[in-house]
Design a protein around this motif. Sequence first.
Motif, PDB file in Angstrom:
ATOM      1  N   GLY A 191       0.815  -1.212   0.000  1.00  0.00           N
ATOM      2  CA  GLY A 191       0.000   0.000   0.000  1.00  0.00           C
ATOM      3  C   GLY A 191       0.844   1.255   0.000  1.00  0.00           C
ATOM      4  N   GLY A 192       0.230   2.342  -0.406  1.00  0.00           N
ATOM      5  CA  GLY A 192       0.925   3.626  -0.415  1.00  0.00           C
ATOM      6  C   GLY A 192      -0.046   4.762  -0.189  1.00  0.00           C
ATOM      7  N   ILE A 193       0.465   5.870   0.331  1.00  0.00           N
ATOM      8  CA  ILE A 193      -0.360   7.060   0.540  1.00  0.00           C
ATOM      9  C   ILE A 193       0.419   8.292   0.105  1.00  0.00           C
ATOM     10  CG2 ILE A 193       0.372   7.227   2.973  1.00  0.00           C
ATOM     11  CD1 ILE A 193      -2.423   8.478   3.519  1.00  0.00           C
ATOM     12  N   GLN A 194      -0.249   9.158  -0.621  1.00  0.00           N
ATOM     13  CA  GLN A 194       0.372  10.403  -1.062  1.00  0.00           C
ATOM     14  C   GLN A 194       0.177  11.468   0.003  1.00  0.00           C
ATOM     15  OE1 GLN A 194      -0.670  11.717  -5.013  1.00  0.00           O
ATOM     16  NE2 GLN A 194      -0.129  13.835  -4.593  1.00  0.00           N
ATOM     17  N   ARG A 195       1.245  12.080   0.404  1.00  0.00           N
ATOM     18  CA  ARG A 195       1.140  13.158   1.382  1.00  0.00           C
ATOM     19  C   ARG A 195       0.447  14.359   0.743  1.00  0.00           C
ATOM     20  NH1 ARG A 195       7.140  13.139   4.274  1.00  0.00           N
ATOM     21  NH2 ARG A 195       6.952  11.079   5.262  1.00  0.00           N
ATOM     22  N   GLY A 196      -0.348  15.020   1.522  1.00  0.00           N
ATOM     23  CA  GLY A 196      -1.082  16.176   0.996  1.00  0.00           C
ATOM     24  C   GLY A 196      -2.485  15.788   0.594  1.00  0.00           C
ATOM     25  N   THR A 197      -2.606  15.020  -0.478  1.00  0.00           N
ATOM     26  CA  THR A 197      -3.940  14.612  -0.946  1.00  0.00           C
ATOM     27  C   THR A 197      -4.513  13.480  -0.104  1.00  0.00           C
ATOM     28  OG1 THR A 197      -3.076  12.967  -2.497  1.00  0.00           O
ATOM     29  CG2 THR A 197      -3.326  15.227  -3.315  1.00  0.00           C
ATOM     30  N   LYS A 198      -3.634  12.707   0.552  1.00  0.00           N
ATOM     31  CA  LYS A 198      -4.026  11.555   1.377  1.00  0.00           C
ATOM     32  C   LYS A 198      -4.692  10.447   0.558  1.00  0.00           C
ATOM     33  CE  LYS A 198      -2.703  13.646   5.159  1.00  0.00           C
ATOM     34  NZ  LYS A 198      -1.417  13.284   5.778  1.00  0.00           N
ATOM     35  N   LYS A 199      -4.449  10.438  -0.742  1.00  0.00           N
ATOM     36  CA  LYS A 199      -4.996   9.355  -1.563  1.00  0.00           C
ATOM     37  C   LYS A 199      -4.121   8.116  -1.405  1.00  0.00           C
ATOM     38  CE  LYS A 199      -7.679  11.800  -4.989  1.00  0.00           C
ATOM     39  NZ  LYS A 199      -8.006  11.948  -6.412  1.00  0.00           N
ATOM     40  N   ILE A 200      -4.769   6.963  -1.443  1.00  0.00           N
ATOM     41  CA  ILE A 200      -4.040   5.727  -1.185  1.00  0.00           C
ATOM     42  C   ILE A 200      -4.249   4.710  -2.304  1.00  0.00           C
ATOM     43  CG2 ILE A 200      -4.407   6.082   1.289  1.00  0.00           C
ATOM     44  CD1 ILE A 200      -6.237   3.526   1.155  1.00  0.00           C
ATOM     45  N   PHE A 201      -3.409   3.682  -2.283  1.00  0.00           N
ATOM     46  CA  PHE A 201      -3.661   2.479  -3.073  1.00  0.00           C
ATOM     47  C   PHE A 201      -3.318   1.281  -2.204  1.00  0.00           C
ATOM     48  CE2 PHE A 201       0.910   2.746  -3.833  1.00  0.00           C
ATOM     49  CZ  PHE A 201       1.302   1.411  -3.835  1.00  0.00           C
ATOM     50  N   THR A 202      -4.006   0.184  -2.423  1.00  0.00           N
ATOM     51  CA  THR A 202      -3.708  -1.074  -1.733  1.00  0.00           C
ATOM     52  C   THR A 202      -3.889  -2.214  -2.723  1.00  0.00           C
ATOM     53  OG1 THR A 202      -6.013  -1.230  -0.968  1.00  0.00           O
ATOM     54  CG2 THR A 202      -4.412  -0.290   0.567  1.00  0.00           C
ATOM     55  N   ILE A 203      -3.015  -3.198  -2.640  1.00  0.00           N
ATOM     56  CA  ILE A 203      -3.115  -4.342  -3.544  1.00  0.00           C
ATOM     57  C   ILE A 203      -2.492  -5.576  -2.881  1.00  0.00           C
ATOM     58  CG2 ILE A 203      -0.955  -3.729  -4.737  1.00  0.00           C
ATOM     59  CD1 ILE A 203      -4.018  -5.204  -6.505  1.00  0.00           C
ATOM     60  N   PRO A 204      -3.214  -6.695  -2.840  1.00  0.00           N
ATOM     61  CA  PRO A 204      -2.604  -7.925  -2.320  1.00  0.00           C
ATOM     62  C   PRO A 204      -1.490  -8.401  -3.254  1.00  0.00           C
ATOM     63  CG  PRO A 204      -5.009  -8.098  -2.386  1.00  0.00           C
ATOM     64  CD  PRO A 204      -4.639  -6.886  -3.172  1.00  0.00           C
ATOM     65  N   VAL A 205      -0.424  -8.922  -2.684  1.00  0.00           N
ATOM     66  CA  VAL A 205       0.692  -9.432  -3.488  1.00  0.00           C
ATOM     67  C   VAL A 205       1.043 -10.846  -3.035  1.00  0.00           C
ATOM     68  CG1 VAL A 205       1.697  -7.200  -4.103  1.00  0.00           C
ATOM     69  CG2 VAL A 205       2.337  -8.259  -1.938  1.00  0.00           C
ATOM     70  N   GLU A 206       1.398 -11.669  -4.006  1.00  0.00           N
ATOM     71  CA  GLU A 206       1.773 -13.050  -3.697  1.00  0.00           C
ATOM     72  C   GLU A 206       3.149 -13.113  -3.043  1.00  0.00           C
ATOM     73  OE1 GLU A 206       0.037 -15.849  -3.970  1.00  0.00           O
ATOM     74  OE2 GLU A 206      -1.723 -14.768  -4.705  1.00  0.00           O
ATOM     75  N   GLU A 207       4.057 -12.264  -3.536  1.00  0.00           N
ATOM     76  CA  GLU A 207       5.420 -12.251  -3.012  1.00  0.00           C
ATOM     77  C   GLU A 207       5.853 -10.812  -2.769  1.00  0.00           C
ATOM     78  OE1 GLU A 207       8.045 -14.357  -5.582  1.00  0.00           O
ATOM     79  OE2 GLU A 207       6.734 -16.099  -5.749  1.00  0.00           O
TER      80      GLU A 207
END
Length: 305
Positions: A191-207
């Motif tokens: 996962g990641g979050i952008q500072r300022g906008t606070k928008k995120i992404f999340t994704i399951p990963v096998e490895e």
Amino acid sequence: MKKKNEEKEENNKNYFYEQEVHKKLYTTIKLPSLYELYPYFLDEDEAINYLLNMNILRKYEKCPKCNNKVHYENKQKRYHCSWYQCKKSLSIFQNTIFYKAKLPINKILFLLYEFLKKTSRDSAAVTVGVTPFTATFYYKKFREQLSIYAVDNIKNNLIGGKNETVEIDESYFCKRKYNKGHHVNGIWVLGGIQRGTKKIFTIPVEERNKETLLYQIKKFVKPETRIITDFWKGYINLKDNNYIHDKVNHKKCFKVKGTDNHTNTIEGIWNGLKMNIIPQHRTRKYLFEHLLEQQWRINNKHKNL
């Protein structure tokens, strides 16, 4: 002793920062009040008119097949082509969650409102006047639509960019055997979050190897972004792929002194996600759609729906 006290203070600061992030990000989406929408929840025709006025249900002026005029039949809730040789018929609910629904439209709309309010399924069932099974069915349907929307709009929702900072981390989502034993069915989530906008992404990963992490980061984060991570070896090749890469060694500190290098914000996101996704849903079957639901809620919390 001084060092230990300093470490404790830093850990406490980090904990409270994560809690603050959770409170700020996990606020309820801005919705019209129940007082405003209640008339539409009581009557199906009122609900349909509301959806038409909001352009959620499509209005047709011409037949998509022959381009002739269409007329609307209120009882059937369908548009019919006026040309006798065409006879094209279109439901106003086509390509929506209301299509071929057995439940009245006003009740589906009411359930959607409760879903957006983060009301539990059982409470929503009582409020709307449906069975818990029906509420569960439609809650799942709403999540599926959010998943489809998220997947279809990945390219339009990239985060980061030049002069932007994104914190990236991975977290382990799992459930306990019989809800009390050892952890089973664990899934790593990037996962990641952008500072300022606070928008995120999340994704399951096998490895969590460098190839997998880089592939996913490229999908969600724009080039030339400044990325802050921990010292996990999977991030070793970010600098070679048009990213600015800063790191924090969590064995030594949670924030590099004199800089803004930390991953406390994304750690707060993990805290919030695990509070909102119950252990029973942390499986390969359910986790992805629940992550996308929470991601959509966070990324759209400032929008008026």
